[in-house]
Scaffold this motif. Sequence first.
Motif, PDB file in Angstrom:
ATOM      1  N   UNK A 153       0.794  -1.236   0.000  1.00  0.00           N
ATOM      2  CA  UNK A 153       0.000   0.000   0.000  1.00  0.00           C
ATOM      3  C   UNK A 153       0.826   1.285   0.000  1.00  0.00           C
ATOM      4  N   UNK A 154       1.617   1.462   1.036  1.00  0.00           N
ATOM      5  CA  UNK A 154       2.212   2.781   1.252  1.00  0.00           C
ATOM      6  C   UNK A 154       3.322   3.110   0.264  1.00  0.00           C
ATOM      7  N   UNK A 155       4.081   2.136  -0.150  1.00  0.00           N
ATOM      8  CA  UNK A 155       5.220   2.381  -1.036  1.00  0.00           C
ATOM      9  C   UNK A 155       5.225   1.373  -2.177  1.00  0.00           C
ATOM     10  N   UNK A 156       4.055   1.206  -2.766  1.00  0.00           N
ATOM     11  CA  UNK A 156       3.898   0.235  -3.855  1.00  0.00           C
ATOM     12  C   UNK A 156       4.837   0.571  -5.008  1.00  0.00           C
ATOM     13  N   UNK A 157       5.561  -0.436  -5.530  1.00  0.00           N
ATOM     14  CA  UNK A 157       6.478  -0.180  -6.645  1.00  0.00           C
ATOM     15  C   UNK A 157       5.738   0.456  -7.830  1.00  0.00           C
ATOM     16  N   UNK A 158       6.377   1.405  -8.450  1.00  0.00           N
ATOM     17  CA  UNK A 158       5.874   2.084  -9.649  1.00  0.00           C
ATOM     18  C   UNK A 158       4.742   3.081  -9.387  1.00  0.00           C
ATOM     19  N   UNK A 159       4.330   3.233  -8.124  1.00  0.00           N
ATOM     20  CA  UNK A 159       3.382   4.299  -7.811  1.00  0.00           C
ATOM     21  C   UNK A 159       4.053   5.652  -8.022  1.00  0.00           C
ATOM     22  N   UNK A 160       3.381   6.525  -8.714  1.00  0.00           N
ATOM     23  CA  UNK A 160       3.925   7.871  -8.902  1.00  0.00           C
ATOM     24  C   UNK A 160       3.250   8.869  -7.980  1.00  0.00           C
ATOM     25  N   UNK A 161       3.478  10.136  -8.271  1.00  0.00           N
ATOM     26  CA  UNK A 161       2.941  11.219  -7.452  1.00  0.00           C
ATOM     27  C   UNK A 161       1.412  11.209  -7.429  1.00  0.00           C
ATOM     28  N   UNK A 162       0.806  10.908  -8.565  1.00  0.00           N
ATOM     29  CA  UNK A 162      -0.659  10.907  -8.643  1.00  0.00           C
ATOM     30  C   UNK A 162      -1.240   9.846  -7.722  1.00  0.00           C
ATOM     31  N   UNK A 163      -0.662   8.647  -7.756  1.00  0.00           N
ATOM     32  CA  UNK A 163      -1.160   7.558  -6.907  1.00  0.00           C
ATOM     33  C   UNK A 163      -0.970   7.884  -5.432  1.00  0.00           C
ATOM     34  N   UNK A 164       0.143   8.517  -5.089  1.00  0.00           N
ATOM     35  CA  UNK A 164       0.388   8.894  -3.695  1.00  0.00           C
ATOM     36  C   UNK A 164      -0.617   9.969  -3.241  1.00  0.00           C
ATOM     37  N   UNK A 165      -0.868  10.928  -4.110  1.00  0.00           N
ATOM     38  CA  UNK A 165      -1.839  11.978  -3.775  1.00  0.00           C
ATOM     39  C   UNK A 165      -3.225  11.380  -3.559  1.00  0.00           C
ATOM     40  N   UNK A 166      -3.583  10.425  -4.399  1.00  0.00           N
ATOM     41  CA  UNK A 166      -4.896   9.782  -4.242  1.00  0.00           C
ATOM     42  C   UNK A 166      -5.005   9.102  -2.876  1.00  0.00           C
ATOM     43  N   UNK A 167      -3.909   8.531  -2.384  1.00  0.00           N
ATOM     44  CA  UNK A 167      -3.935   7.882  -1.070  1.00  0.00           C
ATOM     45  C   UNK A 167      -4.207   8.892   0.039  1.00  0.00           C
ATOM     46  N   UNK A 168      -3.637  10.094  -0.078  1.00  0.00           N
ATOM     47  CA  UNK A 168      -3.862  11.123   0.948  1.00  0.00           C
ATOM     48  C   UNK A 168      -5.277  11.685   0.846  1.00  0.00           C
ATOM     49  N   UNK A 169      -5.700  11.978  -0.371  1.00  0.00           N
ATOM     50  CA  UNK A 169      -6.963  12.707  -0.552  1.00  0.00           C
ATOM     51  C   UNK A 169      -8.191  11.806  -0.567  1.00  0.00           C
ATOM     52  N   UNK A 170      -8.047  10.556  -0.997  1.00  0.00           N
ATOM     53  CA  UNK A 170      -9.231   9.702  -1.156  1.00  0.00           C
ATOM     54  C   UNK A 170      -9.136   8.350  -0.454  1.00  0.00           C
ATOM     55  N   UNK A 171      -7.993   7.699  -0.583  1.00  0.00           N
ATOM     56  CA  UNK A 171      -7.868   6.326  -0.080  1.00  0.00           C
ATOM     57  C   UNK A 171      -6.897   6.262   1.099  1.00  0.00           C
ATOM     58  N   UNK A 172      -7.197   7.054   2.148  1.00  0.00           N
ATOM     59  CA  UNK A 172      -6.244   7.172   3.252  1.00  0.00           C
ATOM     60  C   UNK A 172      -6.360   6.046   4.277  1.00  0.00           C
ATOM     61  N   UNK A 173      -7.275   5.090   4.043  1.00  0.00           N
ATOM     62  CA  UNK A 173      -7.432   3.941   4.946  1.00  0.00           C
ATOM     63  C   UNK A 173      -7.225   2.658   4.148  1.00  0.00           C
ATOM     64  N   UNK A 174      -6.415   1.747   4.696  1.00  0.00           N
ATOM     65  CA  UNK A 174      -6.103   0.495   4.004  1.00  0.00           C
ATOM     66  C   UNK A 174      -6.411  -0.691   4.914  1.00  0.00           C
ATOM     67  N   UNK A 175      -7.105  -1.692   4.371  1.00  0.00           N
ATOM     68  CA  UNK A 175      -7.412  -2.919   5.133  1.00  0.00           C
ATOM     69  C   UNK A 175      -6.197  -3.831   5.087  1.00  0.00           C
ATOM     70  N   UNK A 176      -5.482  -3.880   6.204  1.00  0.00           N
ATOM     71  CA  UNK A 176      -4.248  -4.678   6.262  1.00  0.00           C
ATOM     72  C   UNK A 176      -4.457  -5.927   7.107  1.00  0.00           C
ATOM     73  N   UNK A 177      -4.022  -7.069   6.566  1.00  0.00           N
ATOM     74  CA  UNK A 177      -4.117  -8.332   7.298  1.00  0.00           C
ATOM     75  C   UNK A 177      -2.758  -8.636   7.929  1.00  0.00           C
ATOM     76  N   UNK A 178      -2.728  -8.694   9.266  1.00  0.00           N
ATOM     77  CA  UNK A 178      -1.492  -8.982   9.986  1.00  0.00           C
ATOM     78  C   UNK A 178      -1.149 -10.472   9.860  1.00  0.00           C
ATOM     79  N   UNK A 179       0.081 -10.814  10.241  1.00  0.00           N
ATOM     80  CA  UNK A 179       0.546 -12.199  10.090  1.00  0.00           C
ATOM     81  C   UNK A 179      -0.303 -13.192  10.872  1.00  0.00           C
TER      82      UNK A 179
END
Length: 1006
Positions: free
Chosen positions: A93-119
Amino acid sequence: MSEQKANYNTSTIAEMTNGIILACYEKLPCVQESHQTEKELEHHLIQNLISQGYTLFSASSADELYQNLKTQIERLNQVTFTNEEWQRFLMEYLDTPNDGMIEKTRKIQENHIYDFIFDDGHLKNIKIIDKDDIHNNRLQVTHQVSQKGVHNNRYDVTILVNGLPLVHIELKKRGVSLREAFNQIHRYKKESFNTEHSLYKYTQIFVISNGTQTRYFANTTLQSKNNYEFTCEWADAKNRVIADLEDFTKTFFERRTVLEVLTKYCIFDTNNTLLIMRPYQIAATERILWKIKSSYENKKAGKTEAGGFIWHTTGSGKTLTSFKTARLSTALDCIDKVFFVVDRKDLDYQTMKEYQRFQKDSVNGSKNTKELKLAIEKEDNKIVVTTIQKLNEFVKKNPKHDIYNKHCVLIYDECHRSQFGEAQKNIKKSFKYYYQFGFTGTPIFPENSLGGETTSAIFGAQLHSYVITDAIRDGKVLKFKVDYNNVVSEFKSAEIETDEKVLKQLERKMLLHPDRITKITEHILNVFNTKTHRNEYYDIKHRRLNGFNAMFAVQSVEAAKLYYDEFQKQQANFPEEKRLKVATIYSFSANEEQFAVGEIPEEDFEPTALESTAKEFLDKVIIDYNGYFKTNFSTNGYEFQNYYKDLSLRVKNKEVDLLIIVGMFLTGFDAPTLNTLFVDKHLKYHGLIQAFSRTNRILNKVKTFGNIVCFRDLEKATQEAIKTFGDENSVNVILEKSYDEYINGFKDEVSGDLIKGYKEICTEILEKFPDPTEIYLESDKKEFVKLFGELLKSENILRNYDEFETFDSGISDRQMQNMKSVYVDIREEIINAKHNEESEKIQIDFSDIEFQIDLLKTDEINLDYILKLILEKSKESNDTEALNTEIRRVIRSSLGTRAKEELIIEFINTTNLSELKNTTDILDTFYTYAKQEKTLKINQLIDDENLKSEAKRFIEKSIHKGYVEYSGAELDSILPPTSRRQGAREAKKLTVLEKMKKLVDIFIGI
């Protein structure tokens, strides 16, 4: 605003301080020394931020930023990641390979919550920013973080929100041009911000300051928004600028303020462009939200005092403000439904897209009211977008609907014209608990009201104002330069007439006389290139890169027909590359009652209602248009609406040179590329301001004001309109200075400084630097750069004046070419020294000098012109060495061809020019040679760097676009297998990038 208008109940409501925009800010006593260094400025800023509750975090590298990020995300979400889980969270999620500035901005402005499954299998919502409780976010400040890219860069001051660098501040010492900080940020964006695994891709806001001046702007990839003109100053609710860094820090960087700007007052639109609202837009939004809440609590719903209007001048971004206000209103618990009401039959396409993305099915654009009724009744649709005509039909057909007993906000995007009619009254009568707000750039006052009703009487108190003088002062819109032309003297009596009834009688006899139509068309064709900055050297292939475009407002459909035919006739024998693409559009105009003097009647989308000859002519116009652009539109139903939308887009993209209009496009249409309005139409009051304002949108440094060319005597009407929507002193603020003042100099009204005229600048530069190629001392270089920059700025303004065509500056073409070449050489010398960390070799400080490169580009000489020149010179002499010297001089004076210098010289040296008989021969021969060279160089690069086979397509595409796309996956995908250890892969990528950039510069346009 004048005292007179204050009596019309337009005074601002009582000042509040519960928003992030302060009602009034008293400037702090200045304690800083004027010679404060950049380091001292940085230290003081950090100390102020710490005193305001920020935590200092010392980080010198990207690795340390990542370590801190893990700690902050764990704190925010009250979790603990194992190292493996953290790496997986980054990768997923946070540092996905090949994500650019647009994808990072979308995470802040729209998709700021991620469903993460712990080990251990449990799932948790991990947020990177808390938008519900902004005080739960941790603010840190760090400085001098080092990051490697094309060059090693050290960043001044960064604000971390939960460990992410969301705000970056670039500082320059006091006295240095603020544009230097702006340009440095853009160098960082190209060189290191967007490298692989860079957290700086998350940056949302940039702040630039030299201590005395401070501005902010959004981090965006959109080229048209990346000009300095789109930076913004912070201000209080009275629009008083807060410029000093000390004051800016106390206000903008107050913890709640910066967090609310990041979480509430940013918009990531459907074009993937990040926009940050300006202070006056935020102030207006806060006033409306306050008004709704206070009116609800005081049981004022359903009364005029529960609403109000916003007076923000045309071109200042009212639609964005009203859009954001509507969205934020839906979050109020006391509100059941929000109606966003537009005054046009056609919903603005961009607005429609934004609302549809915010809430599916929110926009109702159909002809019947059934869909509108469904949208209103849908429980999860808290917002409804519709036209006032549609809403009026709904209330007439549904007199007892439940919605009338609910608390509803009604927001009118443009509260003029039909909001004063029966439709508005019907809507107010039906809704019992409404809160009604209007946005306008041109309110209706008693002096321009026909029916006696004013904006404040209909909507309530003025909640906030940002008038045209505010916007011009802040550089948010441009001034107007108005020419009044009497082209044919025998028709002057009709051109000065102001009585509407008399004008109608004179129209056919005098104003539409064939001689007058012919002469005005001829005049427009003569001045068009001058007014729009169209460069004669640019061929048709490159025309969209050069100059601006224009509108021509005419009185009637009949006038539009006559002028359109005359343009076709006069251009029939023009070479194709010199012909203007002329289009027109008009339709049936309903004979509705007017409520204001000077109102421009809006045309309905019903071309079938036109009389037959007008409709037949429109069919012919659209056939011409289809021929230009390979489209297939007609005057039938939706096809005509599609023609309107396509024409709108092509005007904005500069594919149409001149658009002839009667009423359509004169209000509400926003095209920054338009800089000129030709007028053969009677205009008054708000209709005049609205029409003129099509030209004054900011774009870049070249566009300095809106050109208005009048073929009617509108001088008195212009002054009356300006006084109505400004004040008694507004004429000098809103209208440009005279030709004589720019030629001979003038005294600045604000500073009191004497401003040099163009004549004096030319004399001085010729006396001091008659041969600029012989400038050797750095002190002389600095003085030359400063003088030549003044010359470029002055010349850029004067080009809009007809009289300048015959002015002799005394500077020969050869001298001007040498000056341009030396000017660019000095700039490149300074930039290269900085990049190679050899600044100490530059003995003189150039940091207070701003290079006017954008203005230099307006005089670009294109490749075809140079090739024609080669042919001419080769026929005059067989001396190849002399030819090379002459052509090198011409090439080096043009930014666009400098990179092609060796390609062109090699062509001269390997071609038998005597065999080439004409222009076609040399063009064909050169382009064949250049394409072969391009293929060789691309293949050589692929072989040298061992790139994958797909690289050829990527390089060709980059050359076609004019730049290499650095972010994203495509560049990575063509690299050979390379270890990621110790940055080897990143270094390889940067090497390839630099080589590709050189190829693009050489072969663009080939």
